[in-house]
Design a protein around this motif. Sequence first.
Motif, short mmCIF file in Angstrom:
data_model
loop_
_atom_site.label_atom_id
_atom_site.label_comp_id
_atom_site.label_asym_id
_atom_site.label_seq_id
_atom_site.Cartn_x
_atom_site.Cartn_y
_atom_site.Cartn_z
N UNK A 421 6.43 17.36 1.31
CA UNK A 421 7.62 16.48 1.39
C UNK A 421 7.23 15.44 0.51
N UNK A 431 12.99 21.28 -15.05
CA UNK A 431 13.13 21.07 -13.76
C UNK A 431 12.08 21.79 -12.87
N UNK A 497 23.11 28.37 -1.78
CA UNK A 497 23.54 26.89 -1.66
C UNK A 497 24.62 26.38 -1.00
N UNK A 503 23.97 17.80 1.50
CA UNK A 503 22.74 16.69 1.13
C UNK A 503 21.50 17.79 1.19
N UNK A 504 21.59 18.93 1.39
CA UNK A 504 20.29 19.65 1.42
C UNK A 504 20.44 20.65 0.18
N UNK A 505 19.46 20.84 -0.46
CA UNK A 505 19.34 21.69 -1.77
C UNK A 505 18.20 22.45 -1.52
N UNK A 506 18.08 23.64 -2.50
CA UNK A 506 17.08 24.52 -2.60
C UNK A 506 16.84 24.93 -4.11
N UNK A 507 15.59 24.75 -4.44
CA UNK A 507 15.45 25.10 -5.90
C UNK A 507 15.36 26.53 -6.07
N UNK A 508 15.69 26.92 -7.37
CA UNK A 508 15.88 28.10 -7.72
C UNK A 508 14.80 29.15 -7.33
N UNK A 509 13.72 28.51 -7.60
CA UNK A 509 12.43 29.40 -7.41
C UNK A 509 12.50 29.57 -5.86
N UNK A 510 12.64 28.62 -5.08
CA UNK A 510 12.28 28.64 -3.64
C UNK A 510 13.50 29.62 -3.25
N UNK B 42 11.09 22.88 -2.71
CA UNK B 42 11.64 23.66 -1.78
C UNK B 42 11.28 25.11 -1.59
N UNK B 44 9.62 28.39 0.18
CA UNK B 44 9.60 28.28 1.60
C UNK B 44 8.30 27.96 2.27
N UNK B 59 14.25 19.21 1.79
CA UNK B 59 15.60 19.00 1.13
C UNK B 59 15.58 18.03 0.38
N UNK B 64 23.47 13.37 -3.08
CA UNK B 64 23.56 12.19 -2.59
C UNK B 64 23.57 11.11 -3.67
#
Lengths: 644, 389
Positions: A421, A431, A497, A503-510, B42, B44, B59, B64
């Motif tokens: 985090x 990126x 996505x 407000x939540x996003x996920x990277x392309x690799x994830x 992000x 997993x 996240x 925002x």
Amino acid sequence: MGLPMDPVAANVDAVEPWAGEAEPAQKPEEPSLSARQWVRQNLFSTPFNSVLTVVFGLFSLLVARGLLNFTFSEEREWDAVRTNLRLLFTHAYPEEQYIRIWVCVGTIVVLAGLSVGLLAGRGRGVSMKKLSLNLIGVGSAVALGVVLREPSVLKDADGEVLRDDDGVLRESFAAAMADRWAWWLAAAVLVGAGAALWHLLGDERRRKTFVPSVEMFVALVGLLVASAWVYPWGHYAFADGEFIAEPGRTVAMTTKLPWTVMWVLLIAAIATGRQLRRAGAGGGVRVALNLAWLLSPFVLYWVVLRDPALDWGRVATVDIPLAVLFAVGGAAVLWLLTDPRIGELGRIIATGLVGVAAFNWVAAFFGWYSMLQKVRLSFLLLALAALLAHNFAGERAQRLRLLGGWAAVTAVFHYMATIMNTPSTVETPTEALIGGFAVTVIVAVFTLLFSFPLGVLLALARTSKLPIFRVLATSFIEVIRGVPLITILIFCAVILKLFLPDGMSISLIAAATLGYTFFSAAYLAENVRGGLQSIRRGQFEASDAVGLTGVQRTVFIVLPQALRVSIPPLVGQMIATFKETSLLAIIGIFDLLRMANSVIPAQTQFLGVKREGLLFVCLVYWIFAYSMSKHSQRLEKKLGVGER
Amino acid sequence: MTHNKRLLWRALAVLFAVTLIAASCGDDGDDVDSTAAPAETAEPAADDADEPDAPATTAADVIEDTQDGDLLDTIISRGRLNCGVSGAAVAFSETQPDGSQTGFDADYCRAVAAAILGDADAVEFTPLTAAERFTAVQTGAVDVLMRNTTWTQGRDTEVGMDFGPTTYYDGQQLMARAGDGFSGSSQVSDIGGAVVCTNAGTTTEQNIADAAAAAGVDITLNTFEDFDIVTTNFIQGACDIVTTDGSALVGRKANQQPDGEEWVIFPPTPISKEPLGPTYGQNESRFADVVNWTVYATILADEKGITSANVDDMAANPPDAEAGRLLGGEGELQSAMGLAPDAFWQVIRQVGNYDEIYSRHLNKVGLTREGSANAGWLDGGLIYAPPAR
């Protein structure tokens, strides 16, 4: 590199990762044939076989000639690969932070060395006979290659190609043979070394002297590393639109020291591993090594490559107290639940905990009360542990072991959650933190790590007696298996996505890793289910008879046997997953293939130069896939799969 | 029974305590976690039990970020411009062996960064594929696209993008061998019966089909996966003619034309209009103004002969009042935009004027300004900027 099945392999006694030619001792010795006898017996035994030998021999020579001409043609711009080695392997990872990549490589080298030293038995290795024959064979192949290639085009003093009156290029076989003196030299050295070995040792000693495979591998790596001190492999200096191969800036010159350190580390790790084994290191060391393998991808990616910028005030006031609270409080709950006198009450409490854990997520969704995601996940973990607790009920030692395990899991989980985090301090110009081959390895390793347990769980659920599990698992597996992988990847990359809350996003690799995990898990589940079905009823009945619980029966009796049977398809699936990471290029991730296929051909200097890069990509994938496949063959041999 | 009851109470007490303390620890809420998380983390996470939820722990709130405040302020407080480029476009944005970006588009990213932040190197380049470029702007992953994107009505309205001033006027042309009887003045009507090759899935395919139909000639249209394969087929003779944007054709001709062969590019007037320029999200007018006027500043500097070499002299003794205003002499125009008074002086000094940027990258692949639409308006081209006053 740390191939993902190493932890699996490490569970097995005396695996020999590189000890190829060790054969079972009781095998009868083959009759020794002279070269002429061998050729007659194997290649020209009947007229028909002679024809086949000649036809397919010519065919393979033609193919080899085509491949050699392609590779060594003067039109090939191998500089496109040499110059872009950094791009191919790490994309835009900042140069001043490269030490992090070396730390990762070093960690993997040390772990691999320890595994080899600790677990590999001193096999017989390769016999001198085989070694000398191999040397002669490789040397002859090099010589054959030199002759096979097309003759050189003659040039005048200015480097212009010479043509005769009809405009046909003038070629010379003799000049070509002279131009390739370095290759002749290499062939001569190889054949000479082989012949010398053959003649220096008598027939008896040839067959009875063995070179240990591990030492031979280390020596080979040593030779490669030493070559970096002599020959400037690759260069990448770039200034004012020009590539400059200054001696201090070639890839070999900048990496020779790190690679030498890696080589020394490898030797030290193997020696340490062997010392530990000689000192009779027990299961504890092996468990620790397995754990290190298992945790290393997480630590290396999030801690070493990303280097989280931790807010120590928050760590001290929130993260550490939370972890301690869950470790102690959870341990207290688990201690009560493993009390043998608790009976049915334990199940009620465990179910209640599951309810609490689930309700936290519902509450968070509707915003009734706020709670850190980490806390919600911790409650889920605690609920899971509580559900499993009754398997550990009974003796004090067993209960304490559960508590210890809980504390360790909590510590690791809270540590990883905090690390993940926290933003990275490594600033990259793109990126994605890393690209090229590194992203291939990262996606493959995490996919295997996540999909293996998920696949086993799915297989168990599909064979479960509970209809809800059975239906859920079956529909998941069938849906995923019915959809092409590239569709799943594009779905994850583009549509996933839209399903995420605001407000939540996920990277392309994830997202891609998630797609691969689902796909791979569905196939793994079917492989494991095959293994599960091969377990005889008697095993179930016997474990029931000695009073094992369902979980104990599955974990200690059924799964070990089922997984052993499924090793060949499981490794096949792992290799397939590794190769399928090349699909990342299609969804726009700058992986190895995309570098070679799109990025390098778009550099002004190497406009449209694509074939060289693609051949290089093939080679890299082949080396890794082939090593994985060899490794699994040895694992099968060790476990005796297919023998009973 | 009483024993069980005591156990129950003890268990409930422990549970209650854990819940209470954990909940109170968590009262700073979810967003603490999510603000701390950058987008690329992000992966997993955690164990398989919560696989689908795992990304939630990491996240990011990039969305925002861009929605809460003004984009320009966000960039200034971030200290870094996120710029979307192709990463694989010859002379426009090339990824160099050391991972850096060079090219015409990349330099315009640097120019915008120099204007906003005073530092041309304060750019984070994100290489994007054609398919993901608009999503990247909409989700806020990049602030501006400099990714040879054609300005079209549909993209401007339906897709929800806004377009800045055109920096490069491109257009689809054809390339053939001079040995086959073509010249630079050939027309589409001359290509009857030819095998024309292009890359699949782009508008080039449609354009050439339309142009051939309009000219009343029959052609055989072959499409391939990408333009590298198209060029290989052209060199090997499988295609008589290849077609794509003129800028790409010139690059191919400069680098891949074999010895003893002459390739020609025609017709003089392209068969399609491909105005390329900066692209950004809608309703960010302050940021849009900055991007637009950065481009205009490079054009105005070119017009007035201000280069990165003489910009200091020009700032000290401006040739006219407009140049003085542009270089920050009376910087209230720039200040009103939310920039430093010397913002455009920084752009010219660190990156250069339009001609410098153009020549630096496009001359070496054979693209020149003279006689093309990319000449200045005084030389009969289309490169024109409104006055700075």
